[in-house]
Design a protein around this motif. Structure first.
Motif, mmCIF file in Angstrom:
data_model
loop_
_atom_site.group_PDB
_atom_site.id
_atom_site.type_symbol
_atom_site.label_atom_id
_atom_site.label_comp_id
_atom_site.label_asym_id
_atom_site.label_seq_id
_atom_site.Cartn_x
_atom_site.Cartn_y
_atom_site.Cartn_z
ATOM 1 N N SER A 111 -0.494 -7.455 -11.381
ATOM 2 C CA SER A 111 0.454 -6.931 -10.392
ATOM 3 C C SER A 111 0.700 -5.465 -10.701
ATOM 4 C CB SER A 111 1.758 -7.736 -10.411
ATOM 5 O OG SER A 111 2.332 -7.735 -11.717
ATOM 6 N N LEU A 112 1.398 -4.781 -9.790
ATOM 7 C CA LEU A 112 1.595 -3.335 -9.918
ATOM 8 C C LEU A 112 3.053 -2.991 -10.220
ATOM 9 C CD1 LEU A 112 -0.583 -1.745 -7.072
ATOM 10 C CD2 LEU A 112 -0.950 -1.634 -9.531
ATOM 11 N N HIS A 113 3.290 -2.487 -11.414
ATOM 12 C CA HIS A 113 4.574 -1.892 -11.765
ATOM 13 C C HIS A 113 4.503 -0.467 -11.241
ATOM 14 C CE1 HIS A 113 7.715 -0.055 -14.255
ATOM 15 N NE2 HIS A 113 8.151 -1.274 -14.521
ATOM 16 N N ALA A 114 5.207 -0.199 -10.134
ATOM 17 C CA ALA A 114 4.938 1.046 -9.408
ATOM 18 C C ALA A 114 6.154 1.468 -8.590
ATOM 19 C CB ALA A 114 3.732 0.846 -8.489
ATOM 20 N N PRO A 115 6.151 2.721 -8.099
ATOM 21 C CA PRO A 115 7.271 3.225 -7.300
ATOM 22 C C PRO A 115 7.538 2.374 -6.064
ATOM 23 C CG PRO A 115 5.773 5.005 -7.892
ATOM 24 C CD PRO A 115 5.106 3.737 -8.298
ATOM 25 N N MET A 116 8.808 2.359 -5.663
ATOM 26 C CA MET A 116 9.223 1.645 -4.463
ATOM 27 C C MET A 116 9.637 2.656 -3.392
ATOM 28 S SD MET A 116 11.048 -1.714 -6.196
ATOM 29 C CE MET A 116 12.163 -0.818 -7.278
ATOM 30 N N ALA A 117 10.309 2.196 -2.351
ATOM 31 C CA ALA A 117 10.505 3.007 -1.142
ATOM 32 C C ALA A 117 11.263 4.304 -1.391
ATOM 33 C CB ALA A 117 11.205 2.176 -0.070
ATOM 34 N N ASN A 118 12.266 4.295 -2.247
ATOM 35 C CA ASN A 118 13.073 5.500 -2.461
ATOM 36 C C ASN A 118 12.264 6.652 -3.013
ATOM 37 O OD1 ASN A 118 15.642 5.870 -1.569
ATOM 38 N ND2 ASN A 118 16.654 5.049 -3.380
ATOM 39 N N ALA A 119 11.193 6.342 -3.754
ATOM 40 C CA ALA A 119 10.372 7.400 -4.347
ATOM 41 C C ALA A 119 9.688 8.250 -3.289
ATOM 42 C CB ALA A 119 9.329 6.785 -5.270
ATOM 43 N N PHE A 120 9.552 7.708 -2.064
ATOM 44 C CA PHE A 120 8.889 8.431 -0.984
ATOM 45 C C PHE A 120 9.831 9.425 -0.298
ATOM 46 C CE2 PHE A 120 6.249 4.866 -1.768
ATOM 47 C CZ PHE A 120 4.992 5.120 -1.250
ATOM 48 N N ASN A 121 11.125 9.314 -0.541
ATOM 49 C CA ASN A 121 12.107 10.193 0.102
ATOM 50 C C ASN A 121 12.248 11.509 -0.659
ATOM 51 O OD1 ASN A 121 12.671 8.214 2.054
ATOM 52 N ND2 ASN A 121 14.157 7.222 0.693
ATOM 53 N N GLY A 127 4.482 13.833 -4.831
ATOM 54 C CA GLY A 127 4.749 13.836 -6.262
ATOM 55 C C GLY A 127 3.810 12.929 -7.029
ATOM 56 N N ALA A 128 3.841 13.070 -8.351
ATOM 57 C CA ALA A 128 2.913 12.331 -9.214
ATOM 58 C C ALA A 128 3.098 10.824 -9.093
ATOM 59 C CB ALA A 128 3.102 12.768 -10.664
ATOM 60 N N SER A 129 4.335 10.367 -8.929
ATOM 61 C CA SER A 129 4.593 8.929 -8.898
ATOM 62 C C SER A 129 3.950 8.269 -7.691
ATOM 63 C CB SER A 129 6.100 8.663 -8.917
ATOM 64 O OG SER A 129 6.692 9.194 -10.077
ATOM 65 N N VAL A 130 4.265 8.786 -6.501
ATOM 66 C CA VAL A 130 3.724 8.205 -5.268
ATOM 67 C C VAL A 130 2.209 8.377 -5.217
ATOM 68 C CG1 VAL A 130 3.709 8.393 -2.750
ATOM 69 C CG2 VAL A 130 5.879 8.459 -3.991
ATOM 70 N N GLN A 131 1.715 9.514 -5.656
ATOM 71 C CA GLN A 131 0.280 9.736 -5.631
ATOM 72 C C GLN A 131 -0.455 8.813 -6.609
ATOM 73 O OE1 GLN A 131 -1.651 11.748 -3.506
ATOM 74 N NE2 GLN A 131 0.314 11.671 -2.412
ATOM 75 N N SER A 132 0.201 8.438 -7.696
ATOM 76 C CA SER A 132 -0.426 7.491 -8.627
ATOM 77 C C SER A 132 -0.561 6.121 -7.975
ATOM 78 C CB SER A 132 0.386 7.386 -9.922
ATOM 79 O OG SER A 132 1.608 6.674 -9.733
ATOM 80 N N LEU A 133 0.422 5.728 -7.164
ATOM 81 C CA LEU A 133 0.336 4.471 -6.427
ATOM 82 C C LEU A 133 -0.810 4.525 -5.422
ATOM 83 C CD1 LEU A 133 1.329 1.685 -5.520
ATOM 84 C CD2 LEU A 133 3.000 2.853 -4.055
ATOM 85 N N LYS A 134 -0.915 5.636 -4.703
ATOM 86 C CA LYS A 134 -2.001 5.797 -3.742
ATOM 87 C C LYS A 134 -3.361 5.657 -4.426
ATOM 88 C CE LYS A 134 -3.887 9.050 -0.315
ATOM 89 N NZ LYS A 134 -3.783 10.418 0.257
ATOM 90 N N ALA A 135 -3.494 6.267 -5.599
ATOM 91 C CA ALA A 135 -4.759 6.224 -6.324
ATOM 92 C C ALA A 135 -5.117 4.799 -6.737
ATOM 93 C CB ALA A 135 -4.693 7.136 -7.547
ATOM 94 N N VAL A 136 -4.140 4.073 -7.252
ATOM 95 C CA VAL A 136 -4.404 2.704 -7.696
ATOM 96 C C VAL A 136 -4.764 1.814 -6.510
ATOM 97 C CG1 VAL A 136 -3.386 0.644 -8.738
ATOM 98 C CG2 VAL A 136 -2.975 2.886 -9.757
ATOM 99 N N LEU A 137 -4.032 1.952 -5.406
ATOM 100 C CA LEU A 137 -4.320 1.142 -4.222
ATOM 101 C C LEU A 137 -5.692 1.447 -3.637
ATOM 102 C CD1 LEU A 137 -0.859 1.161 -2.380
ATOM 103 C CD2 LEU A 137 -1.922 -0.740 -3.608
ATOM 104 N N SER A 138 -6.178 2.665 -3.844
ATOM 105 C CA SER A 138 -7.496 3.034 -3.333
ATOM 106 C C SER A 138 -8.625 2.592 -4.261
ATOM 107 C CB SER A 138 -7.571 4.550 -3.121
ATOM 108 O OG SER A 138 -7.537 5.233 -4.362
ATOM 109 N N GLY A 139 -8.251 1.987 -5.400
ATOM 110 C CA GLY A 139 -9.263 1.438 -6.296
ATOM 111 C C GLY A 139 -9.594 2.269 -7.508
ATOM 112 N N GLN A 140 -8.894 3.382 -7.703
ATOM 113 C CA GLN A 140 -9.168 4.209 -8.875
ATOM 114 C C GLN A 140 -8.621 3.550 -10.133
ATOM 115 O OE1 GLN A 140 -8.139 8.383 -8.568
ATOM 116 N NE2 GLN A 140 -8.412 8.380 -6.350
#
Length: 290
Positions: A111-121, A127-140
């Motif tokens: 499972s993914l320990h990762a930023p939630m909705a507030n991090a996008f505001n 930022g690094a947090s949201v972009q790290s989630l994007k990277a993981v979801l894209s398979g990196q």
């Protein structure tokens, strides 16, 4: 996207929803987003139904939890994971979502320990947090190189990563979802706790045998800590260092998972190579090609 625990207003989720759509995902908004029953995102029955429906749906590829807070332990034992086991998906979140992570670790699913909705505001999308989630979801695969800390204990280890919020890790001790930390890398973070309570929770973990046989320890952010009128006399880092001083596994402080920034996405339940050196800390996901 849903809220299995605390209340989260729909308007605060809009930036997150729009961003996920821009990334190419179809976002299905659960009934608990914006739903309120006092502190909670609806009644126990409403939150249970919303989460169960998402777990059951074979077309849903990820369950994005908009907020943590408190509430999952009220419904975790009523959840049925039969359909999830047949059609597994990412569960994304942290804080109270540690309860779901712990259940999935017990069932053998990452499972993914990762930023939630507030991090996008507030401009956080780039930022690094949201972009790290994007990277993981894209398979990196995850590969983080971090600055050293004076309290770090050097070493190299390869092991699965488990853990999450320290309060929840302690809360689960003695339950069916108590986290097995033996030969694992444990990551922990917390927010808003008194220093003496961090000390007490670490003693609880120690007495439960959860610190003795770790493969490694990642100490994340402990934000908005509180002290008593008569000061406790130690920082969080000093408290942790004291309780693991007798062991010899590698320890890395200020690992970037936190209720604040940064809060980088990490996969729980998968193996990593952890290297804690004098000049850097490296956490690298073990992939099949390695």
């Amino acid at each position: 996207m849903l809220c299995p625990s605390g209340y989260f207003p729909l308007q605060k989720a809009e930036t997150c929803i729009q961003t996920l759509q821009q990334w190419g995902y179809v976002v299905q908004v659960g009934k608990t987003i914006g739903l309120q029953n006092h502190y909670f995102a609806g009644t126990d029955e409403e939150r249970l139904h919303d989460l169960q429906q998402a777990l059951n749906d074979p077309h849903i590829q990820a369950i994005f939890c908009a907020r943590g807070g408190y509430g999952l332990s009220r419904i975790i034992d009523q959840l049925d994971f039969t359909a999830f086991i047949q059609h597994p998906k990412w569960v994304i979140g942290f804080s109270d979502i540690t309860i779901l992570h712990a259940r999935l670790q017990r069932l053998g699913f990452p499972s993914l320990h990762a930023p939630m909705a507030n991090a996008f505001n507030d401009g956080g999308v780039e930022g690094a947090s949201v972009q790290s989630l994007k990277a993981v979801l894209s398979g990196q695969p995850i590969h983080y190189c971090l600055a050293p800390h004076a309290f770090n204990r050097l070493g190299n280890v390869t092991a699965p990563l488990v853990g999450g919020n320290l309060t929840i890790i302690a809360h689960l001790i003695g339950s069916a979802d108590s986290i097995d930390t033996t030969n694992k890398i444990l990551v922990m973070e917390d927010v808003g706790e008194y220093l003496y309570n961090v000390d007490r929770m670490l003693i609880q973990l120690k007495r439960a045998g959860m610190l003795q046989n770790l493969a490694g320890l990642l100490v994340g952010g402990f934000t908005d800590m509180k002290d008593t009128t008569i000061p406790f006399g130690k920082t969080v880092e000093e408290i942790v260092r004291e309780h693991v001083a007798e062991y010899n596994y590698p320890v890395a402080f200020h690992f970037p998972v936190s209720h604040g920034e940064p809060n980088l996405a990490v996969k729980l339940g998968v193996s990593y190579h952890l290297s804690v050196c004098e000049n850097e800390v490296v956490l690298k996901e073990i992939t099949e090609s390695m």
